[in-house]
Scaffold this motif. Structure first.
Motif, PDB file in Angstrom:
ATOM      1  N   ALA A  37       0.865  -1.193   0.000  1.00  0.00           N
ATOM      2  CA  ALA A  37       0.000   0.000   0.000  1.00  0.00           C
ATOM      3  C   ALA A  37       0.895   1.235   0.000  1.00  0.00           C
ATOM      4  O   ALA A  37       1.791   1.359   0.846  1.00  0.00           O
ATOM      5  N   HIS A  38       0.661   2.135  -0.943  1.00  0.00           N
ATOM      6  CA  HIS A  38       1.506   3.326  -1.091  1.00  0.00           C
ATOM      7  C   HIS A  38       0.621   4.566  -1.240  1.00  0.00           C
ATOM      8  O   HIS A  38      -0.398   4.533  -1.931  1.00  0.00           O
ATOM      9  N   VAL A  39       1.027   5.650  -0.598  1.00  0.00           N
ATOM     10  CA  VAL A  39       0.311   6.927  -0.735  1.00  0.00           C
ATOM     11  C   VAL A  39       1.192   7.908  -1.491  1.00  0.00           C
ATOM     12  O   VAL A  39       2.329   8.171  -1.086  1.00  0.00           O
ATOM     13  N   ASN A  40       0.684   8.422  -2.588  1.00  0.00           N
ATOM     14  CA  ASN A  40       1.360   9.502  -3.304  1.00  0.00           C
ATOM     15  C   ASN A  40       0.721  10.807  -2.850  1.00  0.00           C
ATOM     16  O   ASN A  40      -0.367  11.173  -3.291  1.00  0.00           O
ATOM     17  N   TYR A  41       1.394  11.514  -1.926  1.00  0.00           N
ATOM     18  CA  TYR A  41       0.836  12.734  -1.353  1.00  0.00           C
ATOM     19  C   TYR A  41       0.906  13.911  -2.325  1.00  0.00           C
ATOM     20  O   TYR A  41       0.170  14.885  -2.169  1.00  0.00           O
ATOM     21  N   HIS A  42       1.833  13.850  -3.274  1.00  0.00           N
ATOM     22  CA  HIS A  42       2.111  14.975  -4.182  1.00  0.00           C
ATOM     23  C   HIS A  42       2.613  16.195  -3.412  1.00  0.00           C
ATOM     24  O   HIS A  42       2.414  17.329  -3.849  1.00  0.00           O
ATOM     25  N   LYS A  73      -4.637  19.429  -0.538  1.00  0.00           N
ATOM     26  CA  LYS A  73      -3.525  20.329  -0.236  1.00  0.00           C
ATOM     27  C   LYS A  73      -3.489  20.567   1.272  1.00  0.00           C
ATOM     28  O   LYS A  73      -4.473  21.020   1.858  1.00  0.00           O
ATOM     29  N   VAL A  74      -2.369  20.260   1.878  1.00  0.00           N
ATOM     30  CA  VAL A  74      -2.232  20.400   3.329  1.00  0.00           C
ATOM     31  C   VAL A  74      -1.278  21.553   3.621  1.00  0.00           C
ATOM     32  O   VAL A  74      -0.113  21.522   3.217  1.00  0.00           O
ATOM     33  N   ASN A  75      -1.779  22.577   4.315  1.00  0.00           N
ATOM     34  CA  ASN A  75      -0.979  23.774   4.574  1.00  0.00           C
ATOM     35  C   ASN A  75      -0.448  23.866   5.998  1.00  0.00           C
ATOM     36  O   ASN A  75       0.439  24.657   6.289  1.00  0.00           O
ATOM     37  N   LYS A  76      -1.039  23.069   6.908  1.00  0.00           N
ATOM     38  CA  LYS A  76      -0.561  23.097   8.294  1.00  0.00           C
ATOM     39  C   LYS A  76      -0.663  21.702   8.905  1.00  0.00           C
ATOM     40  O   LYS A  76      -1.423  20.851   8.419  1.00  0.00           O
ATOM     41  N   ASN A  77       0.109  21.484   9.965  1.00  0.00           N
ATOM     42  CA  ASN A  77       0.165  20.170  10.624  1.00  0.00           C
ATOM     43  C   ASN A  77       0.379  19.055   9.604  1.00  0.00           C
ATOM     44  O   ASN A  77      -0.340  18.055   9.588  1.00  0.00           O
ATOM     45  N   LEU A  78       1.395  19.253   8.756  1.00  0.00           N
ATOM     46  CA  LEU A  78       1.626  18.354   7.627  1.00  0.00           C
ATOM     47  C   LEU A  78       1.808  16.904   8.052  1.00  0.00           C
ATOM     48  O   LEU A  78       1.162  16.000   7.498  1.00  0.00           O
ATOM     49  N   GLU A  79       2.675  16.653   9.039  1.00  0.00           N
ATOM     50  CA  GLU A  79       2.961  15.282   9.448  1.00  0.00           C
ATOM     51  C   GLU A  79       1.725  14.593  10.011  1.00  0.00           C
ATOM     52  O   GLU A  79       1.445  13.435   9.694  1.00  0.00           O
ATOM     53  N   ALA A  80       0.978  15.314  10.852  1.00  0.00           N
ATOM     54  CA  ALA A  80      -0.220  14.723  11.468  1.00  0.00           C
ATOM     55  C   ALA A  80      -1.285  14.414  10.431  1.00  0.00           C
ATOM     56  O   ALA A  80      -1.908  13.350  10.451  1.00  0.00           O
ATOM     57  N   ARG A  81      -1.495  15.352   9.495  1.00  0.00           N
ATOM     58  CA  ARG A  81      -2.523  15.133   8.473  1.00  0.00           C
ATOM     59  C   ARG A  81      -2.113  14.028   7.508  1.00  0.00           C
ATOM     60  O   ARG A  81      -2.947  13.219   7.096  1.00  0.00           O
ATOM     61  N   ALA A  82      -0.825  13.973   7.168  1.00  0.00           N
ATOM     62  CA  ALA A  82      -0.346  12.910   6.280  1.00  0.00           C
ATOM     63  C   ALA A  82      -0.579  11.541   6.920  1.00  0.00           C
ATOM     64  O   ALA A  82      -0.964  10.576   6.244  1.00  0.00           O
ATOM     65  N   ARG A  83      -0.366  11.471   8.232  1.00  0.00           N
ATOM     66  CA  ARG A  83      -0.598  10.206   8.936  1.00  0.00           C
ATOM     67  C   ARG A  83      -2.073   9.816   8.878  1.00  0.00           C
ATOM     68  O   ARG A  83      -2.409   8.655   8.660  1.00  0.00           O
ATOM     69  N   GLU A  84      -2.963  10.784   9.063  1.00  0.00           N
ATOM     70  CA  GLU A  84      -4.406  10.507   8.981  1.00  0.00           C
ATOM     71  C   GLU A  84      -4.776   9.989   7.588  1.00  0.00           C
ATOM     72  O   GLU A  84      -5.546   9.034   7.451  1.00  0.00           O
ATOM     73  N   ILE A  85      -4.236  10.641   6.563  1.00  0.00           N
ATOM     74  CA  ILE A  85      -4.548  10.254   5.174  1.00  0.00           C
ATOM     75  C   ILE A  85      -4.131   8.808   4.915  1.00  0.00           C
ATOM     76  O   ILE A  85      -4.904   8.002   4.402  1.00  0.00           O
TER      77      ILE A  85
END
Length: 398
Positions: A37-42, A73-85
């Motif tokens: 499983a891979h996430v391409n966040y761009h 598009k994530v503008n704040k709390n990048l690490e936390a939001r990326a983990r949720e995604i």
């Protein structure tokens, strides 16, 4: 090399970095059943190249791959939001395709890094470092690489011709994790690592002992809490909060609560945004409900009321509640400021009565009084800490 079950089907969280690609290769070589499983966040310009590299490697090794193409598009709390995604994505695949476990490529450097961050922030977690096994989002999560260092995984990839991509953002020292990684962990000797790992193990054993002790005592008791040492007390307070589905207490709030425990004031309520901490004589607890309530019920003779606050049956003889036929219709409401009741030949302030009874403050706000048709308080049920309601009562407080 990997201590996993070959009868199970695994989902590998793969970023295309050297850690997860090393795990990919190990799983493949040792004949485990798994998909990727891979996430391409761009988030970075290299992300499409990394996805293409991973797809090709999966194709060459006959491994199924799931890719999430993130458009957010994530503008704040990048690490936390990326983990949720990514965990929402993993969770959907995991349950839709009935995988037995999710494999994550955390390694020894991650474990030490997490512990050093916990130590620096003076945190009191439920576990020090990173667990080899955990359950999150309903998934069994395994981390089989915790005994491998970052350099060992890089060497493995290079020796076995395993392709990987390096995330340049990991070199940016604006993130606390990266600073610890480059300024501390990168310079640790083997003995340094072993000493830290031993320290983590000792911390977790101590934590098991604390939890065992708290399980055997009444942590709602102020007296009990004050008998504990500071660390035990902090974990006890967190346990009380967790019972009320409150999972995060700020350090400032924690310090305020510690002061309240030592306070001589019998009743104290601390109101926070989403919860309250309440001390009532020797008892403490958390609440995430509104303690202030207001209610009023009109009762005619022959009515039966079963409310969230009290039970009252006027079909039966209510003379034991100082209620006569001439008093109807009654009003039963919560006690209000200024209420007085006649006791023998004098009137007593209801608030003073509650204090004499050592009634908890939260109960005072919703304690019922019976008022007759002339607006006179004629009855207040006596507060008893050990009261247990029985079926034959015509009036009791819940």
């Amino acid at each position: 090399m990997l201590n996993l079950d070959k009868n199970k089907k695994y989902l590998l969280a793969c970023s295309c970095g050297p850690d997860s690609m090393a795990l990919f290769s190990m799983l493949n070589k040792e004949g485990y059943s798994f998909s990727v499983a891979h996430v391409n966040y761009h988030f970075r310009k290299e992300s499409d190249q990394e996805e293409a590299l991973l797809r090709e490697y999966c194709l060459n090794n006959n491994v199924d791959i799931y890719v999430y193409d993130n458009k957010e598009k994530v503008n704040k709390n990048l690490e936390a939001r990326a983990r949720e995604i990514r965990y929402n994505f993993f969770n959907n695949i995991y349950h839709d395709s009935n995988f037995d476990a999710l494999l994550v490529a955390h390694h020894q450097d991650d474990l030490i890094e997490t512990y050093l961050m916990q130590k620096k922030r003076d945190l009191h977690p439920n576990y020090f470092g990173i667990k080899e096994f955990s359950i999150n989002f309903g998934m069994h999560i395994l981390r089989p690489l915790l005994s491998f260092s970052k350099n060992e995984l890089l060497d493995y990839c290079n020796k076995n011709n395993v392709p990987y991509a390096l995330d340049k953002s990991n070199d940016e020292l604006i993130y606390e994790r990266n600073k610890i990684r480059h300024e501390i962990i990168a310079h640790l000797s083997k003995d340094d690592r072993n000493n830290i790992l031993k320290e983590i193990d000792e911390k977790n054993k101590e934590l098991v002992s604390i939890v065992s002790k708290l399980d055997s005592c009444n942590i709602h008791s102020v007296k009990t809490l004050l008998s504990l040492n500071k660390t035990e007390r902090i974990y006890a307070i967190q346990a009380l909060a967790n019972d009320c589905q409150i999972f995060k207490i700020s350090k400032q709030n924690l310090n305020e609560i510690m002061k309240i425990l030592s306070s001589k004031k019998p009743n104290v309520t601390l109101l926070y945004k989403s919860y309250s901490f309440i001390k009532e004589y020797n008892r403490v607890y958390f609440s995430n409900t509104d303690l202030d309530c207001s209610y009023l019920y009109v009762v005619n003779q022959g009515d039966e009321l079963d409310t969230p606050y009290f039970y009252f049956d006027s079909r039966r003889d209510t003379s034991n509640r100082n209620v006569t036929k001439e008093d109807y219709p009654l009003v039963i409401r919560n006690a209000l400021k200024g209420d007085k009741i006649k006791i023998k030949n004098y009137f007593k302030d209801v608030r003073r009565l509650f204090i004499d009874w050592k009634m908890p403050l939260s109960l005072r706000k919703r304690w019922p009084v019976i008022v007759n048709k002339d607006g006179v308080v004629i009855y207040i049920p006596r507060y008893r800490e050990d009261f247990v309601a029985s079926k034959n009562l015509n009036f009791y407080v819940k």
